[in-house]
Design a protein around this motif. Structure first.
Motif, short mmCIF file in Angstrom:
data_model
loop_
_atom_site.label_atom_id
_atom_site.label_comp_id
_atom_site.label_asym_id
_atom_site.label_seq_id
_atom_site.Cartn_x
_atom_site.Cartn_y
_atom_site.Cartn_z
N UNK A 209 3.15 3.14 11.38
CA UNK A 209 3.21 4.61 11.38
C UNK A 209 2.76 5.18 12.72
N UNK A 210 1.82 4.50 13.38
CA UNK A 210 1.30 4.98 14.67
C UNK A 210 2.26 4.70 15.83
N UNK B 110 7.06 10.92 5.92
CA UNK B 110 5.67 10.75 5.49
C UNK B 110 5.38 11.32 4.11
N UNK B 111 4.26 10.86 3.57
CA UNK B 111 3.78 11.30 2.26
C UNK B 111 3.57 12.81 2.22
N UNK C 265 4.36 7.36 0.28
CA UNK C 265 5.06 6.65 1.35
C UNK C 265 4.63 5.20 1.26
N UNK C 266 5.50 4.34 0.73
CA UNK C 266 5.17 2.94 0.51
C UNK C 266 5.28 2.13 1.80
N UNK D 212 0.85 -1.20 0.00
CA UNK D 212 0.00 0.00 0.00
C UNK D 212 0.88 1.24 0.00
N UNK D 213 0.27 2.37 -0.21
CA UNK D 213 0.98 3.65 -0.12
C UNK D 213 0.06 4.72 0.45
N UNK D 214 0.59 5.47 1.39
CA UNK D 214 -0.05 6.72 1.76
C UNK D 214 0.32 7.73 0.69
#
Length: 206
Positions: free
Chosen positions: A175-176, A187-188, A146-147, A121-123
């Motif tokens: 990420x959290x 981050x993205x 952000x992969x 996934x990616x943000x």
């Protein structure tokens, strides 16, 4: 004399994040203000098919309504196994806007049978800068990604949205579980804002 730039958000964290990007780039002469610091104006709904369309529309609306250069962003999560969804629907994936727990639970349910190697996934964040020009605005749009992969259960209490189930590439933590400083750097949105630096620098030098 400082150039006032509107950030099309009521989220103080977004203003602070952009301020840190400006500080790191050594850009002085820009004063950031949020939507709560300017007279109210009609904010169009986010109906674009892409993050870029939504960010550009928000930035243009803010610039034309206030006469100030305006920065806006639109961001979300694109999951490979869901053909890039939830995408622009990330904040309302479960049907209720901004219900982070319900949105995350739905994504995990949809990925329940997806093997670990296919949970990429990616943000994504699109950031736009609109500068008033006559009756319109000149708009610059950039994109940061952000992969990572989607975990099978939430971990961590920092951040919001899908952060607890997103594990960035090269990380064992979600990420959290990252600090605000660590997330800023990778981050993205941090990446997208950094790409806006040349345009903001030019604005500060006008």
């Amino acid at each position: 004399m400082a150039v006032t730039v509107l950030v099309a958000s009521r989220n103080a964290k977004k203003l602070r994040e952009l301020q840190r990007v400006l500080d790191r780039a050594g850009i002085a002469g820009i004063e950031l203000v949020g939507l709560d610091e300017v007279p109210p104006f009609p904010e169009a709904p986010e109906t674009g098919a892409t993050f870029e369309e939504n960010a550009a529309a928000k930035a243009r609306d803010g610039a034309l309504a206030t006469g100030l250069p305006c920065v806006a962003d639109d961001s979300g999560l694109e999951i490979d196994a869901l053909n890039g969804m939830p995408g622009v629907l990330s904040a309302r994936w479960s049907g209720a806007h901004g219900n982070d727990d319900a949105n995350t639970a739905l994504v995990l349910a949809q990925l329940a049978d997806v093997p670990d190697e296919r949970r990429g996934a990616a943000f994504v964040s699109a950031c736009a800068l609109a500068v008033p020009a006559g009756n319109d605005a000149a708009v610059t749009v950039v994109r940061g990604e952000w992969r990572g992969t989607i975990e099978r259960a939430p971990r961590g209490t920092n951040g919001f949205g899908y952060d607890p189930v997103f594990r960035p590439e090269g990380e064992e933590r979600t990420s959290a579980e990252l600090s605000a400083e660590e997330k800023d750097a990778a981050s993205h949105r941090g990446r997208a804002l950094a790409l806006l630096v040349p345009a903001l620098d030019a604005l500060a030098r006008r």
